[in-house]
Scaffold this active site. Structure first.
Site, PDB file in Angstrom:
ATOM      1  N   LEU C  84       0.829  -1.202   0.000  1.00 37.86           N
ATOM      2  CA  LEU C  84       0.000   0.000   0.000  1.00 37.86           C
ATOM      3  C   LEU C  84       0.868   1.259   0.000  1.00 37.86           C
ATOM      4  CD1 LEU C  84      -2.813  -1.003   2.510  1.00 37.86           C
ATOM      5  CD2 LEU C  84      -2.644  -1.446   0.055  1.00 37.86           C
ATOM      6  N   GLY C 129       1.111  -5.269   1.427  1.00 37.13           N
ATOM      7  CA  GLY C 129       0.111  -5.392   0.374  1.00 37.13           C
ATOM      8  C   GLY C 129       0.620  -6.136  -0.851  1.00 37.13           C
ATOM      9  N   ASN C 153       4.412  -7.609   6.772  1.00 38.04           N
ATOM     10  CA  ASN C 153       5.261  -6.983   7.793  1.00 38.04           C
ATOM     11  C   ASN C 153       4.646  -5.742   8.423  1.00 38.04           C
ATOM     12  OD1 ASN C 153       5.512  -5.659   5.311  1.00 38.04           O
ATOM     13  ND2 ASN C 153       7.431  -4.701   5.943  1.00 38.04           N
ATOM     14  N   GLU C 154       3.318  -5.639   8.340  1.00 37.96           N
ATOM     15  CA  GLU C 154       2.647  -4.453   8.861  1.00 37.96           C
ATOM     16  C   GLU C 154       3.059  -4.120  10.295  1.00 37.96           C
ATOM     17  OE1 GLU C 154       1.373  -6.539   6.827  1.00 37.96           O
ATOM     18  OE2 GLU C 154       0.107  -5.525   5.355  1.00 37.96           O
TER      19      GLU C 154
END
Lengths: 277, 277, 277
Positions: C84, C129, C153-154
Site C-alpha cells: 500500500l 500489500g 510486515n505491517e
C-alpha cells in the site's frame, strides 16, 4: 469392550465373518479387530449396492460389542476403490439419483463418524470417492508403490467435489494443499501423497497388512471411551454440517447430474473406460 | 512501555521480584522481561494453589507497565509441569471441583490472551496441562533431550481433553496431527514434537535460557501495540468460545469427574504414581 | 472458453493488449493467458490510481471470454510490489481514506475471488500489500534469490494487518505460522518463504516466466467450470466475511489512520524512505 457377554459354557467363537456380494468382513474376536475387504472387481466402484452393503457392514460392526476397530482394504489387485460408480449417475431417474446420493452420504456419515478405530490399508489406487473412504478413516497406510495414486480428482471429470468431501480433505491436509489439489483434480502418487500428509505412512506392499495390524493394536491400547469422545470432538463440526444440509446437498447433486452437459461428459467418460478394457 | 512512571529522585530499581509458594517471578526492568519459574516439586503439578498463584502472577505482570514479556520455565529438574493435579479431582466436593476448574480456565484465559510476549522455555517433560501451558505461549523452545516429552496425553488416563485444550492444540499443529495425537494421548519426545510443530525450536539444555532471552528480544523489537492487536486478532475466536461456554464447561467437568468409574481410575493412577516414587 | 465468438471473415487477433499508466496487460488469445505486469517505478506501490487500474484490468479480463488465466508479475527490477502506498494514508481527508480503502478491498475481492487461474510470478521483494497480492493468487512462484523477501510486515510499522489479510494468510500457511509471522511482521527471504509454504515453488530468476507459463498450462488443462466452482467453494467463507463487514472495515481503517500517533509514525517512515533514495 474387551470381554463381550457370552452365554456360560459356550466356547468363545475365535472369528465371526459375514460376506455379501461386494464386501467381505472378518471379525477376530480375540483382538476386537474386523478386516473389511472390498471385493467388487474390476475396480471396487461405489455402486448403490456396494454403498448399501458398506453402510450395513459398518453398522453391524458398530453394534457388535466384540468389535473395537476395523481395517479397510481391497481384495482386488492394484485398486483400493475407483470411487463413485458413474453408471449410477447416468441416464437414471430422479428417484435413483436421490437414493444413490443418500447412500453416499450415509456411508460417509457412518465411516467418518464411526466410534471404532478405522485404519485404511490402501493397497492400490484410490481416486475420488475411493480417496474419501481413506480420508474418513483415523489413519492411512499406503503401499509405497509410485504406480498407486490417490486424490480427489473430481475436477478432472468436470465435476465438483461436494463440500463435505472438501471439509474432510481440509481436515487432513490443510487449506492450501486442499485448494490446489482439488482445483487441479490431482491424483498423487503414493510418495507425493505421503509428503502432503494425505496418507500417514508408506510401507512396502507385502508389509501393508502387518503394519495395519500393528497400528491398530497401538490405537486399541487406549481406553475406548475417551478415544471415542475425543474423535467426536474433532469431527463433530464437519459431520454436523452435512447433517444440517443433507437434503440441500441431495438437491444440488440431482440438479448437477441432470444437466445434459454433465450427462454427456459422463457418457463420454464411460465410453473411454469401456474401450480401455 | 520503555519508561515507566517513576517518582522523581528515586533510583530506578534494576530488578523487581516476587515469589509465593509455587512460582518465582523476577522482572528485569531494563529489558521489560519477567522470568517466571515453576518451583513446586516434585513435578510442578497444577494444583488449585499453583493455578491461583499463576493467574495472580500473570495479572500482576500484565498490569505492570515495566513488563512487556515473560519467559516461563521450571526450577524443578527434568519436568516443566506434569499438568493438572489429580488430587484436586479425587474425592472432593462439587464446590471444590467447581473452584478448581474455574482456576484452570482462568489461568488459560490469562495466558492465551496475554498482551505480553510469552515464551515457554520447556526444560523438561510437559504432559497434559503442562503441555497446555506451553501451547498457550507465543513461542516454544524445548531442550533437545529425547527423554523429555510433551503432549496432551489425557486419553491415556481415560480422560477427554476439554474443547479449548483441543482448539489451542489445533491452532498450533493443525487438525490432522491434533486429531491423531489427542486420540492416542501421545507424549512426543522433543525431536518428534519439533517435527510436528508442537514446539518451535530445540536447543541444547544449557543454551535454553540464553535462546529464550534472544527470542524474547526479537519479539520485543516490535512496537507493542500493533503486536498485541495482531495477537488478539489471531486468538480471539478461540478465547471467546470458552468465555461463551464457561459455565457449561465447568458443569461438564463436574459431571465427568464425579463418575465413579473416573474416580476409580484416577485413584488407581495416583496409587501407581505413589508406588513409582 | 476455448473458442471466443468472432465475426465471420475476420482473422483472429493473436494478441490483445492494453496498458494504462501503471499496469501493462497482454492477452495471448491462443492460450487464453494474460500477462499482467506492474510497471509503476520505483516500487510498484499500491496507490489509489494503481489499485483502480488493477481492479479495472482484472474486471476486463474476467469479462473477456478469450481469457482463462492471468500471470501477475513486475516490470520493475527487484521488486514485485512494495504494498500500500503510504502517501495515500498521510495527511489526507476522510473522503480520501474511504476511497482508498475501498479500492484496496475491491482489488482483493476481485483477485481472491477471480474465476480465472491466477499465478503470481514473484520476481522481487513483496512486503505487506504486495504479499497480499501474491497470497490471493492460486499459485505462487518466486525467484530463488535470497535477497528477495515476502511477508505481511505491517506490525513492523506499528500497523495491524486487516482481518482479511490475516484470513488469506492463514488459508495459505496455517494458523501457527501466520500467528508468529504476523506478530513479528516478518519478511521471509525466498528460501524461508518456500519452506513455510508462503510460496509454492522457487525457480532461478531467468526461468521464472517459463515456469509460470508451464504451471498455467497445467491449470488450464482442467475444464474451467468445475475448477471455478471448486475455487469458490474454497474461498467463499473468507470472501463473504469481508463483504459482510466492508463498511465496518473501512471505518476501522479511518479511525486507525486518523490517529495522530499513526500519522506521526507514517510521516517518519516516509522521511526515512526519502532519505534512503
Amino acid at each position: 469392550p474387551p470381554s463381550p457377554l457370552q452365554p456360560p459354557g459356550l466356547p468363545l467363537a475365535p472369528c465371526r465373518s459375514f460376506s455379501n456380494n461386494k464386501i467381505q468382513v472378518e471379525l477376530d474376536e480375540s483382538s476386537g479387530v474386523a478386516m473389511m475387504k472390498f471385493k467388487s472387481p474390476p475396480v471396487n466402484s461405489l455402486s448403490l449396492e456396494f454403498l448399501t452393503e458398506f453402510s450395513i457392514s459398518l453398522e453391524k460392526l458398530e453394534n457388535d460389542r466384540a468389535c473395537r476397530g476395523v481395517i479397510i482394504t481391497s481384495a482386488v489387485p492394484k485398486i483400493f476403490s475407483s470411487g463413485l460408480d458413474i453408471t449410477e449417475m447416468c441416464g437414471k431417474s430422479m428417484e435413483h439419483y436421490t437414493e444413490f446420493w443418500r447412500a453416499v452420504q450415509e456411508m460417509w456419515l457412518r465411516l467418518y463418524g464411526s466410534s471404532m478405530v478405522t485404519v485404511a490399508a490402501v493397497n492400490g489406487s484410490s481416486p475420488a470417492g475411493g480417496c474419501l473412504v481413506a480420508l474418513s478413516c483415523d489413519y492411512r497406510i499406503m503401499a509405497e508403490n509410485p504406480k498407486f495414486s490417490i486424490g480427489l480428482n473430481e475436477a478432472q471429470l468436470g465435476i465438483v467435489a461436494p463440500f463435505w468431501f472438501k471439509d474432510t480433505f481440509v481436515n487432513v491436509v490443510g487449506h492450501r494443499i486442499a485448494e490446489r489439489s482439488l482445483q487441479l483434480g490431482s491424483l498423487h502418487p503414493a510418495p507425493e501423497a505421503h509428503k502432503l500428509g494425505l496418507v500417514d505412512e508408506l510401507v512396502p506392499e507385502e508389509k501393508l497388512m502387518e503394519k495395519a495390524a500393528a497400528v491398530m493394536a497401538q490405537w486399541l491400547a487406549l481406553p475406548d471411551h475417551a478415544r471415542q469422545l475425543t474423535k467426536t470432538m474433532m469431527r463433530k463440526a464437519v459431520l454436523d454440517r452435512l447433517v444440517a444440509h443433507r437434503e440441500e446437498d441431495i438437491k444440488n447433486f440431482i440438479t448437477f447430474v441432470s444437466k445434459e452437459s454433465i450427462q454427456k461428459s459422463l457418457r463420454m467418460y464411460m465410453e473411454m473406460l469401456k474401450k480401455r478394457k
